[in-house]
Design an enzyme around this catalytic site. Structure first.
Site, PDB file in Angstrom:
ATOM      1  N   ASN A 123      -2.918   6.070  58.095  1.00  0.00           N
ATOM      2  CA  ASN A 123      -2.780   4.608  57.990  1.00  0.00           C
ATOM      3  C   ASN A 123      -2.040   4.302  56.690  1.00  0.00           C
ATOM      4  OD1 ASN A 123      -3.389   1.963  59.111  1.00  0.00           O
ATOM      5  ND2 ASN A 123      -4.744   1.686  57.365  1.00  0.00           N
ATOM      6  N   LYS A 124      -1.841   3.056  56.427  1.00  0.00           N
ATOM      7  CA  LYS A 124      -1.079   2.612  55.257  1.00  0.00           C
ATOM      8  C   LYS A 124      -1.576   3.278  53.980  1.00  0.00           C
ATOM      9  CE  LYS A 124       1.753   0.463  55.313  1.00  0.00           C
ATOM     10  NZ  LYS A 124       3.120   1.037  55.371  1.00  0.00           N
ATOM     11  N   ASP A 146      -2.055   4.151  62.236  1.00  0.00           N
ATOM     12  CA  ASP A 146      -0.691   4.364  62.725  1.00  0.00           C
ATOM     13  C   ASP A 146      -0.584   5.622  63.578  1.00  0.00           C
ATOM     14  OD1 ASP A 146      -0.474   2.780  60.007  1.00  0.00           O
ATOM     15  OD2 ASP A 146       1.221   2.268  61.297  1.00  0.00           O
ATOM     16  N   ARG A 202       6.892  -4.822  62.224  1.00  0.00           N
ATOM     17  CA  ARG A 202       6.204  -3.624  61.732  1.00  0.00           C
ATOM     18  C   ARG A 202       4.804  -3.629  62.330  1.00  0.00           C
ATOM     19  NH1 ARG A 202       2.540  -6.286  60.264  1.00  0.00           N
ATOM     20  NH2 ARG A 202       1.688  -4.421  59.345  1.00  0.00           N
TER      21      ARG A 202
HETATM   22  O1  MRU Z   1       4.395   0.006  57.421  1.00  0.00           O
HETATM   23  P1  MRU Z   1       3.765  -0.914  58.408  1.00  0.00           P
HETATM   24  O2  MRU Z   1       3.543  -2.287  57.902  1.00  0.00           O
HETATM   25  O3  MRU Z   1       4.449  -0.874  59.752  1.00  0.00           O
HETATM   26  O4  MRU Z   1       2.342  -0.238  58.592  1.00  0.00           O
HETATM   27  C1  MRU Z   1       1.577  -0.402  59.694  1.00  0.00           C
HETATM   28  C2  MRU Z   1       0.382  -1.143  59.372  1.00  0.00           C
HETATM   29  O5  MRU Z   1       0.431  -2.337  59.322  1.00  0.00           O
HETATM   30  C3  MRU Z   1      -0.855  -0.491  59.100  1.00  0.00           C
HETATM   31  O6  MRU Z   1      -0.920   0.717  58.551  1.00  0.00           O
HETATM   32  C4  MRU Z   1      -1.891  -0.846  60.105  1.00  0.00           C
HETATM   33  O7  MRU Z   1      -3.110  -0.697  59.532  1.00  0.00           O
HETATM   34  C5  MRU Z   1      -1.759  -0.134  61.403  1.00  0.00           C
HETATM   35  S1  MRU Z   1      -0.834  -1.020  62.590  1.00  0.00           S
HETATM   36  C6  MRU Z   1      -2.018  -1.927  63.496  1.00  0.00           C
END
Ligand code: MRU
Length: 371
Positions: free
Chosen positions: A262-263, A252, A63
């Site tokens: 982002n998350k 993302d 991920r």
């Molecule tokens: O759902 P995920 O774990 O794939 O989410 C991505 C992330 O880890 C984050 O949002 C992150 O800050 C961006 S990826 C460097």
């Protein structure tokens, strides 16, 4: 900004270098860390088939936006090993692209490999796809280093302003595990720590998949960086108490107007940061920018299974893996994986090409002038 060769820092686990993804020279397969098993178990998984690559992305064995881009590219190469016809190329592209919708790096990497190989004779496509996937991997390593160097300069400035230690808050995992190198949001932290800048990191646990607790805390521990795990909802209190000097997060997908996807939970942190005059820095590699979207409102937000909210996984006191229900059976739950932070709440965009203060300078850095 510093110039010359980008700094690098070894990512280590138990004294050994760890990488989220490796490919042995000449092998038509890749090896990844099964991130679902961290932090309690360190298990490697070999991916030697396009369907396995797709499932690894879908189920979050791997991920993080840059990492799923690279795994997607290798997945396409694996598909072409089996059948490199136009039809098979389209089908594999579609299968891999459908695994996760939000991080644009996946689509970017798949499109890049497809555009390259589609122009070649069928017999030359698979080898070219492997080479292109390797190039994407190598570029991401270089991007992490360059981005980390730029972020390091910002941290130095903040440290020079008298913050000792520098209290940094981060969310989710934008570390080595999310990339091919040593991370995006964590890259400046690893460098600053290696150079002796005193740091302390607030790690928010990142419900429901716990990337903060499971992955970021694990990575910081490997590097010996002092850190404290907090529940996601503690961010506002900590900022209000003056215990956070800067919030650094990854991304993302970033829209052309600078909105940052982002998350889930990043937006709440951004609001608390603005209300408490805490700067919010976003670390992003250029493949994370989606110039085709004028605003973040058009970014597709992944909705994952409700079960991820209703149950929690971890290690029981007897050492066994456990998964327990945390709500009454039948409770309705929603599981949005990402949110969008408006550009007005972002203080700095840290990229491999330098630091931008706003969407216009982000555009100028990446699209303005001769590139
Ligand atoms: O759902 P995920 O774990 O794939 O989410 C991505 C992330 O880890 C984050 O949002 C992150 O800050 C961006 S990826 C460097």
């Amino acid at each position: 900004m510093s110039s010359g060769s980008p700094p690098s820092v070894p990512a280590r686990v138990a004294g050994e270098r760890y990488r989220a993804l490796t490919r042995e020279p000449g092998h038509r397969s890749i090896v990844v860390i099964d991130q679902r098993r961290l932090p309690h178990t360190h298990v490697l998984l070999t991916i030697d088939d396009a369907e396995v690559a797709a499932e690894a992305i879908r189920s979050m064995v791997v991920r993080g936006a840059p990492l799923i881009g690279a795994v997607g590219a290798y997945g396409l190469a694996l598909a072409l090993d089996r059948d490199a016809s136009d039809g098979a190329l389209s089908a594999a592209h579609a299968m891999l692209d459908a695994t996760r919708p939000t991080a644009v790096n996946l689509r970017w990497a798949l499109d890049r490999v497809r555009a390259l190989v589609a122009a070649l004779p069928v017999g030359a496509r698979a080898d070219a796809a492997w080479q292109e996937a390797d190039a994407i991997y190598a570029e991401d390593v270089a991007i992490n280093a360059a981005l980390g160097g730029h972020g390091l300069e910002l941290l130095r400035e903040l440290a020079a302003a008298g913050h000792d230690p520098l209290n940094v808050m981060t969310h989710c995992n934008a570390g080595a595990l999310a990339t091919c190198g040593f991370g995006t949001a964590t890259a400046p932290l690893f460098l600053a720590h290696a150079l002796g800048i005193p740091l302390h990191v607030w790690v928010s646990e990142t419900r429901p998949r716990m990337q903060g607790a499971n992955l970021t805390a694990w990575e910081l521990r490997q590097h010996g960086i002092p850190h404290t795990l907090v529940v996601d909802s503690a961010s506002g209190l900590l900022m209000r108490r003056g215990d956070v000097d800067v919030v650094i997060v990854g991304a993302d997908r970033v829209a052309a107007n600078g909105d940052v996807c982002n998350k889930i939970g990043t937006y709440d942190k951004a609001l608390a940061a603005r209300d408490n005059d805490v700067p919010l820095w976003v670390a992003l590699p250029s493949p994370t920018i989606d110039w085709t979207l004028d605003t973040g409102d058009r970014i597709p937000i992944e909705a994952r299974a409700a079960d991820e909210v209703l149950r929690i996984a971890g290690r029981a006191d007897d050492g066994s893996a456990a998964r327990v229900a945390i709500a009454t059976e039948g409770t309705a739950a929603m599981n949005f994986a990402f949110d969008v932070t408006p550009a007005r709440l972002v203080s700095r965009y840290i990229t491999e090409r330098g630091v931008a203060n706003d969407a216009r300078s982000l555009h100028d850095l990446h699209r303005g002038g001769a590139q």
